[in-house]
Design an enzyme around this catalytic site. Structure first.
Site, PDB file in Angstrom:
ATOM      1  N   SER A  63       0.838  -1.206   0.000  1.00  0.00           N
ATOM      2  CA  SER A  63       0.000   0.000   0.000  1.00  0.00           C
ATOM      3  C   SER A  63       0.866   1.246   0.000  1.00  0.00           C
ATOM      4  O   SER A  63       2.086   1.171   0.141  1.00  0.00           O
ATOM      5  CB  SER A  63      -0.884  -0.011   1.246  1.00  0.00           C
ATOM      6  OG  SER A  63      -0.078  -0.058   2.406  1.00  0.00           O
ATOM      7  N   LEU A 104      -0.343   8.128  15.902  1.00  0.00           N
ATOM      8  CA  LEU A 104      -0.016   8.017  17.333  1.00  0.00           C
ATOM      9  C   LEU A 104       1.390   7.460  17.562  1.00  0.00           C
ATOM     10  O   LEU A 104       2.097   7.907  18.468  1.00  0.00           O
ATOM     11  CB  LEU A 104      -1.060   7.160  18.046  1.00  0.00           C
ATOM     12  CG  LEU A 104      -2.490   7.741  18.033  1.00  0.00           C
ATOM     13  CD1 LEU A 104      -3.411   6.864  18.862  1.00  0.00           C
ATOM     14  CD2 LEU A 104      -2.527   9.174  18.547  1.00  0.00           C
ATOM     15  N   GLU A 121      -7.356  15.245  14.534  1.00  0.00           N
ATOM     16  CA  GLU A 121      -8.150  14.057  14.158  1.00  0.00           C
ATOM     17  C   GLU A 121      -9.583  14.489  13.879  1.00  0.00           C
ATOM     18  O   GLU A 121     -10.176  15.249  14.635  1.00  0.00           O
ATOM     19  CB  GLU A 121      -8.071  13.024  15.290  1.00  0.00           C
ATOM     20  CG  GLU A 121      -9.068  11.903  15.240  1.00  0.00           C
ATOM     21  CD  GLU A 121      -9.009  11.030  13.984  1.00  0.00           C
ATOM     22  OE1 GLU A 121      -7.929  10.519  13.653  1.00  0.00           O
ATOM     23  OE2 GLU A 121     -10.065  10.863  13.329  1.00  0.00           O
ATOM     24  N   HIS A 364       6.758 -15.784  38.115  1.00  0.00           N
ATOM     25  CA  HIS A 364       6.817 -14.586  38.946  1.00  0.00           C
ATOM     26  C   HIS A 364       8.275 -14.166  39.096  1.00  0.00           C
ATOM     27  O   HIS A 364       9.119 -15.026  39.314  1.00  0.00           O
ATOM     28  CB  HIS A 364       6.219 -14.895  40.321  1.00  0.00           C
ATOM     29  CG  HIS A 364       6.348 -13.753  41.289  1.00  0.00           C
ATOM     30  ND1 HIS A 364       5.505 -12.663  41.230  1.00  0.00           N
ATOM     31  CD2 HIS A 364       7.235 -13.528  42.287  1.00  0.00           C
ATOM     32  CE1 HIS A 364       5.862 -11.803  42.191  1.00  0.00           C
ATOM     33  NE2 HIS A 364       6.909 -12.304  42.840  1.00  0.00           N
TER      34      HIS A 364
HETATM   35  P1  NAD Z   1      -5.623   4.710  10.171  1.00  0.00           P
HETATM   36  O1  NAD Z   1      -6.757   4.332   9.306  1.00  0.00           O
HETATM   37  O2  NAD Z   1      -5.201   3.829  11.295  1.00  0.00           O
HETATM   38  O3  NAD Z   1      -5.901   6.131  10.829  1.00  0.00           O
HETATM   39  C1  NAD Z   1      -6.181   7.275  10.075  1.00  0.00           C
HETATM   40  C2  NAD Z   1      -6.825   8.309  10.971  1.00  0.00           C
HETATM   41  O4  NAD Z   1      -6.929   9.514  10.248  1.00  0.00           O
HETATM   42  C3  NAD Z   1      -8.232   7.899  11.406  1.00  0.00           C
HETATM   43  O5  NAD Z   1      -8.364   8.079  12.805  1.00  0.00           O
HETATM   44  C4  NAD Z   1      -9.115   8.872  10.622  1.00  0.00           C
HETATM   45  O6  NAD Z   1     -10.308   9.206  11.302  1.00  0.00           O
HETATM   46  C5  NAD Z   1      -8.200  10.064  10.475  1.00  0.00           C
HETATM   47  N1  NAD Z   1      -8.517  10.915   9.323  1.00  0.00           N
HETATM   48  C6  NAD Z   1      -8.847  10.532   8.074  1.00  0.00           C
HETATM   49  N2  NAD Z   1      -9.027  11.602   7.287  1.00  0.00           N
HETATM   50  C7  NAD Z   1      -8.803  12.691   8.058  1.00  0.00           C
HETATM   51  C8  NAD Z   1      -8.846  14.091   7.835  1.00  0.00           C
HETATM   52  N3  NAD Z   1      -9.148  14.581   6.645  1.00  0.00           N
HETATM   53  N4  NAD Z   1      -8.551  14.922   8.844  1.00  0.00           N
HETATM   54  C9  NAD Z   1      -8.238  14.434  10.070  1.00  0.00           C
HETATM   55  N5  NAD Z   1      -8.196  13.123  10.362  1.00  0.00           N
HETATM   56  C10 NAD Z   1      -8.473  12.267   9.360  1.00  0.00           C
HETATM   57  O7  NAD Z   1      -4.411   4.994   9.155  1.00  0.00           O
HETATM   58  P2  NAD Z   1      -2.859   5.215   9.391  1.00  0.00           P
HETATM   59  O8  NAD Z   1      -2.565   5.538  10.807  1.00  0.00           O
HETATM   60  O9  NAD Z   1      -2.442   6.152   8.313  1.00  0.00           O
HETATM   61  O10 NAD Z   1      -2.283   3.778   9.068  1.00  0.00           O
HETATM   62  C11 NAD Z   1      -2.504   3.185   7.788  1.00  0.00           C
HETATM   63  C12 NAD Z   1      -2.547   1.689   7.864  1.00  0.00           C
HETATM   64  O11 NAD Z   1      -1.275   1.173   8.170  1.00  0.00           O
HETATM   65  C13 NAD Z   1      -3.511   1.180   8.900  1.00  0.00           C
HETATM   66  O12 NAD Z   1      -4.232   0.112   8.340  1.00  0.00           O
HETATM   67  C14 NAD Z   1      -2.624   0.716  10.001  1.00  0.00           C
HETATM   68  O13 NAD Z   1      -3.209  -0.334  10.740  1.00  0.00           O
HETATM   69  C15 NAD Z   1      -1.380   0.273   9.247  1.00  0.00           C
HETATM   70  N6  NAD Z   1      -0.182   0.369  10.098  1.00  0.00           N
HETATM   71  C16 NAD Z   1      -0.106  -0.417  11.191  1.00  0.00           C
HETATM   72  C17 NAD Z   1       0.975  -0.316  12.022  1.00  0.00           C
HETATM   73  C18 NAD Z   1       1.029  -1.205  13.222  1.00  0.00           C
HETATM   74  O14 NAD Z   1       0.299  -2.187  13.270  1.00  0.00           O
HETATM   75  N7  NAD Z   1       1.859  -0.918  14.203  1.00  0.00           N
HETATM   76  C19 NAD Z   1       1.974   0.597  11.780  1.00  0.00           C
HETATM   77  C20 NAD Z   1       1.873   1.393  10.667  1.00  0.00           C
HETATM   78  C21 NAD Z   1       0.766   1.266   9.844  1.00  0.00           C
END
Ligand code: NAD
Length: 385
Positions: A63, A104, A121, A364
């Protein structure tokens, strides 16, 4: 950055060695479909194109970050998850659009390195889709306490580089109040989308859905049974470990006619500090499904190892079916949650009850005792809390 680069290089070179050992030919270049049995490779080093014929093809192209309309990424001042991992200095002020996993994690990393971080957000909660509501609230409270600022329910109107600064115009979704924020670096982390550009799948005409995902059946087959798609390029959570399971299953389908991925037992880990990790269903999903359930919780504050490590923030939360006691979901916030969740994945994979976990001896002093105690609390009560 050097440590990160060394780790990445070491790991990817390791894969190349494994390819060699296992007699896998590796073409470094861009692949595209000529027809349903032929792939053309344009080598990265500029040498002659190579055409490969295959009986079976697996698309695993992953992706890319979803672009924010109107915000131009230069990977220096306005960055995606790629650029934010290659900054040459710690930004004084970092703004992040999107309070999902990437937002985050990066907020946590750069805040610990000294940045003043603001997360913008659109929704009223953080953590992205799939996080348990209680954990999402805990994440917000914990990260806020660490000094990360949150602007929830906030819409981003624009973001552009002006000299050394990035100006971001935002609007409160409820009352329409506009505000201008400035930052040294802006991270756009609003999700990812399947990456199939350049593959020329239009040459073979596989079906795509509205979100750009290649449509597949349960055995990962496109409308051509010998072309399969796995991982981020198709449906399901965008996680490397999910893609890995699918890759193995796809090959098993090809070789043996059967494969297996348990989508109900795929862990998620948010690598903030503390970590947040979960597997199975959230309390909200269980409630919505009308299932009667019990919840057991245990705080790390009462765990010996967390206490001696001076790292006591967080909880283990286990949800089990009220009637059968079968574990339906495990949600952990706390030190090493990403490692601890493995035990919960195994419990769900094996169809354990919370009592099965509680009756299993845990060493433990370890963090894992918190998992055992939360299991006890699910059907009865914890001993040390
Ligand atoms: P996400 O979908 O987890 O979060 C995107 C956030 O952006 C959501 O909370 C959404 O509401 C917000 N958002 C969307 N459009 C917005 C806007 N116009 N203005 C403000 N907020 C908005 O996507 P991500 O954090 O970019 O991650 C992408 C993918 O990669 C996810 O599927 C994630 O699980 C995966 N990923 C996972 C890990 C991990 O498992 N540790 C690490 C990196 C990425």
């Amino acid at each position: 950055m050097k440590a990160k680069d060394d780790a990445v290089t070491g790991l990817t070179k390791g894969i190349e060695i494994l390819f060699k050992q296992n007699k896998v030919d590796y073409f470094k270049g861009t692949g595209s479909f000529v027809n349903e049995n032929e792939i053309e490779v344009e080598p990265l080093d500029g040498s002659e194109k190579v055409n490969l014929k295959a009986k079976n093809i697996i698309i695993a192209t992953g992706s890319e970050p979803t672009p924010f309309p109107g915000i131009e990424v230069d990977e220096k001042k306005i960055v995606t998850s790629t650029g934010i991992l290659s900054l040459t200095e710690v930004p004084k002020k970092l703004a992040i659009i999107g309070g999902g996993i990437i937002g985050l994690e990066m907020a946590s990393v750069w805040s610990r390195l000294g940045s003043d971080v603001t997360v913008i957000e659109f929704l009223n909660n953080i953590g992205g889709a799939g996080i348990d509501g209680e954990l999402a609230k805990l994440a917000q409270k914990t990260l806020k306490k660490q000094g990360i600022n949150f602007k929830l329910g906030t819409k981003v109107l624009s973001g552009k580089v002006e000299g050394e600064n990035v100006k971001i115009e935002v609007e409160n979704a409820k009352n329409g109040k506009k505000e201008e924020l400035d930052a040294d670096v802006l991270l756009v982390a609003i999700g990812r989308r399947p990456y199939t550009e350049g593959l020329k799948i239009e040459n073979v005409g596989v079906d795509m859905d509205q979100r750009g995902r290649v449509v597949i059946d349960q055995e990962y087959r496109t409308k051509y049974p010998h072309i399969r798609v796995i991982g981020d390029a198709t449906f399901g959570p965008m996680l490397a470990h999910k893609a890995e399971e699918e890759g193995i299953a796809a090959v098993e389908y090809i070789k043996n006619g059967h494969g297996h991925v348990n989508y109900g037992a795929i862990p998620s880990v948010m690598y903030t500090h503390p970590e947040f990790a979960w597997v199975g269903q959230t309390e909200e999903q269980i409630k919505e499904a009308g299932i009667k359930y019990n919840v057991g919780k245990f705080p790390f504050l009462a765990n010996s190892r967390a206490k001696t490590n001076l790292d006591t923030e967080g909880i283990v939360k286990i949800i089990a079916d009220k009637e059968t006691d079968r574990v339906l979901g495990v949600h952990i916030a706390g030190p090493n949650a990403g490692e601890m969740i493995a035990e919960a994945v195994l419990a769900i994979e094996y169809g354990a009850s919370s009592e099965d976990i509680a009756r299993t001896c845990h060493a433990h002093p370890t963090l894992s005792e918190a998992f055992k105690e939360a299991a006890m609390a699910t059907y009865d009560k914890a001993i040390h809390f």
